[in-house]
Structure formats: C-alpha cells, structure tokens
Design a protein around this motif. Structure first.
Motif, mmCIF file in Angstrom:
data_model
loop_
_atom_site.group_PDB
_atom_site.id
_atom_site.type_symbol
_atom_site.label_atom_id
_atom_site.label_comp_id
_atom_site.label_asym_id
_atom_site.label_seq_id
_atom_site.Cartn_x
_atom_site.Cartn_y
_atom_site.Cartn_z
ATOM 1 N N ASN A 168 0.630 -1.671 -0.352
ATOM 2 C CA ASN A 168 0.260 0.053 -0.556
ATOM 3 C C ASN A 168 0.406 1.242 -0.032
ATOM 4 O O ASN A 168 1.259 1.682 1.196
ATOM 5 N N GLY B 36 0.119 4.571 -0.643
ATOM 6 C CA GLY B 36 0.096 4.614 0.514
ATOM 7 C C GLY B 36 -0.211 5.393 1.318
ATOM 8 O O GLY B 36 0.673 6.596 2.263
ATOM 9 N N CYS B 37 0.315 4.078 2.153
ATOM 10 C CA CYS B 37 0.471 3.467 4.079
ATOM 11 C C CYS B 37 1.855 4.778 3.876
ATOM 12 O O CYS B 37 1.616 5.156 4.727
ATOM 13 N N ILE C 223 3.688 6.399 1.834
ATOM 14 C CA ILE C 223 3.591 8.192 1.431
ATOM 15 C C ILE C 223 3.286 8.732 3.145
ATOM 16 O O ILE C 223 3.581 9.388 3.554
ATOM 17 N N SER C 224 1.814 8.203 3.334
ATOM 18 C CA SER C 224 1.339 8.829 4.851
ATOM 19 C C SER C 224 2.714 9.050 6.423
ATOM 20 O O SER C 224 2.539 9.600 6.895
ATOM 21 N N GLU D 134 0.999 8.180 -5.492
ATOM 22 C CA GLU D 134 0.423 8.308 -4.114
ATOM 23 C C GLU D 134 0.735 9.685 -4.146
ATOM 24 O O GLU D 134 0.356 10.232 -2.228
#
Length: 570
Positions: free
Chosen positions: A197, A199-200, A202-203, A238
């Motif tokens: 993931n 996005g995870c 990058i967060s 992302e």
C-alpha cells in the motif's frame, strides 16, 4: 513472568473473541427498540452487524489466534463494544438520556461509531492481507532468493499490514525489513509497488509523525524510486513529491539527503518534473544546493537538472536565481555535483539566448573552462564540455573559444584519447569553431583519430562531425601533406571511399578527397591516385554520389596538367 492463572496476565484471544460475540448477540437486538437518536443508532447498528460478520471470518481463519497484530485489537474492540452497550442502556432509559444532555450523547454516539469504523477497517485489512491464514512462524522472515513470487508477495503484504495497524515497534520492524529487502534485491521493488500500500508508506512521511518512523520511511521511499520506472510511477501517483519536498526543507540533514535523492529519481521522469514547480519545490532545492551537505547538494542539483528539460519551468528557474547557484557549484561542489550543475547549464544554454546571456553575465564560460582544464573525471568532463558547446552558440563565447590555443589543443587531445562521447563533443567543437591556421597546424596530429571516427556508426552524427572537423584542418597546406604521408589514414580513407563499403556515407570521404586536392598539390594527387582514389571516384560519379564528379575533376585536372607540363618540358 506471570503464570497462566495469574489475574494480571492478559486473557487468551479466544476468551476476548467470545466476550465480544456474546455482547454483540445481546446488543444487536437491543438497539432495535431505541427511538431516540434513531439515525445515529442506525449507523451504529450497521457497524455492529458488520463487526459480527467480520469476526466470524476471523475465527474461521486457521491461524488467527497466533497473529501478533490481532491480539491487541481484540481488547480494544471489547472496550468499544462495551461502550456501545453502555450507550444503549442510556438511550433505552429516557431519564438517563435526558440527564446526560443531548449534545453530549450525540458526541458519545459519534465517537463510538468512529472507533468501530477504525477497528473494522483494521480487521478487514488483516483479512484481505491473508496473514491470518499463515502461521506466525514465518512473520517478518524475509524470503530467500529461491522463494516463489507468492511467498514474496505474502511477506510484503504482511509488512504493509503492520505499517497500517501496528504500533511504533511494529512499524519500525516492518520498515527495517522493507529497507533490507529493497537494499539487497532491486527486483523486489516492483513487487513491493504492486502488492504494498504505497499510500500508507507515503503517509509515514508526514512531518507530524514520529521522527524515527519518518526517517525509515523516507529511506524506503528513496530506495523504491531508485529501483525502476514502475515503483517510481506508483510512488509519484500516491502524492509523494509534496511530503518529500517538505522533508527536504525541514528535516534533519540525513533525512534531507534521502528526500533529495528520492526527488531526483522521481523527477528523472519528465512526466513528473512539472510537479516540482506546483509544489513550490525550486526554492527548496536551491536552498539545499547552497546550504546542504555534499550529498544533499548533489541530489538537489540533479533534480534541478531534471526539471530544466521542461520548457515552462526554465524561466522560473532563472527567476528564482538558479543560475548563480549553478555557477557557484562548478567551483565548490563535489565532482558529482559539478557534473550535474554543468549538465543543467548545458540544457539551459542550449534552449535560450536569454539564458545564455545570463550565464555569461555570471562568468559561466570562465568557470566552465577552468573546470575543464582541471577536471579528471570523464563523466564530469563530458557534462562540462557539453555546457561549453551549448554556450558556444553565443557570439562572445564563440570568439573566446576560437581564439584559445589551450582549449583547442585540449579538445584535440580528447579526440585522440577521450571516450567516444568526449570525442564526439570535441569533434563538434573543432568542426564549428573558427580556428586560426596556426592552431590548425598545432592540432594536426588528431587527423588520424578523426579518420577513425568517420567510420563510427555510433553515436548518431559522429561521422558527420568527424568529417567536418577533418575538413577544417585540411584547409591548411601542411596538414594536407601530413595526411597523405600517413599510410594508415590514407588506407582508411580509401576503404571508406570504396563503393562496396556501405557502412559510411560516401559524401564524407569524397569531401575529404576534394579538400586534399583543393591546393592542387601534385604530391597529394600522386598519393591519392596510387592508393586507388581515381577508380573509386569514377564509380561513385557514375552513381551520382554528391561531390564525386567534382572531386574526380580535380583529380583529373591535376593529372592532365601534370601530363601537359611534362610534355612541354620534354
């Protein structure tokens, strides 16, 4: 250590799961009779029903009770369901509901719904990842080189599950394992980008997050984007560029270095470069170039070099003060930084007279020439020479370079001894500059190398620039005589002139023969005729090769003049 019977020991997972299911069996029917806050209870009821269904799936998974991520989730879930039960009692008891206050009750119901949503999402994530179907004996045990793609995919899913659900320690261990995987096996990056993931990940770059996690995350991202086009595309899409630039601006120096490295790799794709300006990244990169470590400078100027290919950004670079920074890096940067700065200058100078003028105002040519004379690294030397070539389009630069004996001699040496790219750029300069006859005589020794380069199929354009440079040198009489005395060069020229040789465009050796005969030297004519030039030119003239008839006429005219002169003397 507490024994199993110790009341301080946490209850077994199955006990927590049973308690949650028992509460749900009682709570779901009870919520049906609630009339106050009906819409909120409708939402809560749907979440509780969803939770019951998901817990049924969890209990059907063969290894659910061994999973380290699920174990802390169950007590939290039990607490949330108990909170929902308490709220249910309050809402069923009208007097209790009124005494608590409407706004407070609404807030409590919304919070309970929020907690349930988060915990349900985490349970769904665990189920989707497949980790509940695997024994914990292999958790975080990195697959070896002989492992299947399926084993690697599961390992990656487990890592990203821990990044999303686990606490700090879980996240740290997962990132350590991810970094080790990417460091040791570049090919795994594509699988990570596909199965993980993004996005995870990058967060975790968020500046408000934990420093140790962010530091590991930025390293993982930099390794990912350096490993290939697909991972780079996934990370960019992302939204990684913005967080990376913020770290490059505000992070610790080690983090700035990794972030700048990632930005350089992301912007290596022209389709991504435009976003630098949108995120306000140019001032951030320039500041790193001025005050960052040597490593940070190298990556920052590399990113600037990448974005300089975008036409709409070039003027913005100039307006932000990029050119003085680039010139300074030619003096103070590491060899890698100097090369990238010179490369950026080359791109800017090749596209705009306005930018060339700015570079010259900042003494760009003088700095480049100084570095050219001092530099010993072939890659850096190539970029510096390209930048000089780009600046030579300016009249001022053209005159300076044409009149510099030191520069002309040095590019002649590179034609003889440099790598193929240095030879190509040097030959281009020698072909284009207005060099004095004295300097042409001084560098006549590179003619044999130019003849060899005329046979080169790569890089594109090499044959043409080598021929042009050779023609320039052959405008001097002494060089023409020296050329025909060089049997190897003469033999190579005849081989290129041979109609059977299709590797070289015939217009180039034909032009060289014409140049040698331009002065009408009988000695040069004899050498060319003896080597076989006359026959080759006859056949080329018959097939209308450009310049062949004219070269043949020169050769023939001199031959006829020789015969007539000899007859007259006799």
């Amino acid at each position: 250590m507490h024994s199993a019977a110790d009341p301080l020991s946490p209850p077994p997972p199955s006990e927590n799961l049973d308690k949650i299911n028992q509460l749900l069996d009682h709570l779901l029917p009870a919520t049906l009779s609630i009339t106050c806050f009906a819409s909120r209870w409708q939402v809560l009821r749907a979440k509780l029903a969803s939770l019951k269904s998901i817990l049924s799936e969890v209990s059907d998974s063969p290894h659910w009770s061994e999973n380290a991520l699920l174990l802390p989730l169950l007590p939290a879930l039990l607490s949330t369901v108990r909170r929902a039960e308490t709220l249910c009692h309050h809402c069923c008891d009208v007097s209790s509901s009124v005494s608590r206050g409407k706004l407070l009750m609404q807030s409590d119901l919304d919070m309970a719904a929020g907690w349930l949503s988060k915990q349900i999402n985490e349970l769904e994530l665990l189920l989707r990842s497949g980790v509940l179907h695997q024994s914990t004996a292999i958790v975080l045990s990195r697959p070896g080189a002989s492992s299947s793609k399926e084993e690697l995919a599961f390992f990656i899913k487990d890592l990203f599950t821990r990044l999303q659900i686990g606490g700090l320690e879980f996240k740290r261990k997962a990132l350590d394992s991810l970094i080790q995987l990417l460091s040791e096996d570049d090919k795994s990056a594509a699988v990570v980008a596909k199965e993980g993931n993004m996005g995870c990940l990058i967060s975790l770059l968020d500046l408000n997050g934990h420093d140790s996690i962010r530091e590991l995350a930025v390293l993982a991202v930099s390794l990912l984007v350096s490993a290939g086009d697909f991972p780079r595309k996934c990370v960019f899409e992302e939204g990684a560029l913005g967080p990376l630039l913020r770290i490059a601006e505000c992070g610790s120096m080690p983090m700035k270095e990794k972030a700048a490295m990632a930005v350089e790799f992301i912007t290596d794709d022209p389709d991504n470069s435009w976003a630098i300006s949108a995120y306000g990244g140019i001032p951030i990169l320039l500041e790193l170039c001025k005050s960052g470590s040597l490593t940070a400078q190298s990556h920052a100027v590399g990113a600037l070099r990448n974005v300089s290919v975008v036409e709409d950004i070039r003027n913005a670079l100039a307006e932000e003060g990029t050119i003085p920074v680039l010139i300074q890096l030619l003096v103070s940067g590491s060899p890698s930084t100097q090369g990238k700065a010179a490369n950026c200058i080359s791109i800017l100078a090749s596209t705009s007279e306005y930018l060339r003028d700015l570079l010259l105002q900042e003494k760009g040519l003088q700095r480049l020439l100084h570095l050219f004379h001092e530099c010993s690294t072939p890659d850096t030397l190539e970029h510096v020479l390209r930048a000089i070539y780009s600046l030579s389009a300016s009249d001022t630069s053209y005159r300076i370079l044409s009149g510099s004996t030191v520069f002309v001699v040095q590019i002649a040496e590179l034609i003889k001894h440099g790598n193929v790219m240095l030879q190509h750029i040097s030959a281009s300069l020698l072909a284009n500059l207005a060099i004095s006859d004295g300097n042409k005589r001084a560098v006549g020794g590179c003619m044999s190398s130019l003849v060899k380069l005329m046979e080169s199929m790569k890089p594109d354009g090499m044959q043409e620039v080598a021929a042009k440079a050779l023609l320039s040198l052959l405008s001097v009489k002494s060089n023409r005589k020296e050329f025909v005395r060089d049997e190897k060069s003469l033999m190579r020229l005849m081989q290129m002139l041979d109609p059977k040789n299709e590797a070289v465009s015939k217009k180039f050796p034909v032009a060289v023969v014409a140049a040698i005969m331009a002065g009408g030297s009988q000695g040069c004519r004899k050498k060319l005729v003896a080597a076989g030039a006359y026959g080759h030119l006859q056949r080329l003239a018959e097939t209308d090769v450009a310049g062949a008839k004219k070269a043949l006429q020169r050769l023939s005219a001199n031959r006829l003049t020789s015969i007539l002169t000899r007859t007259w003397r006799e």
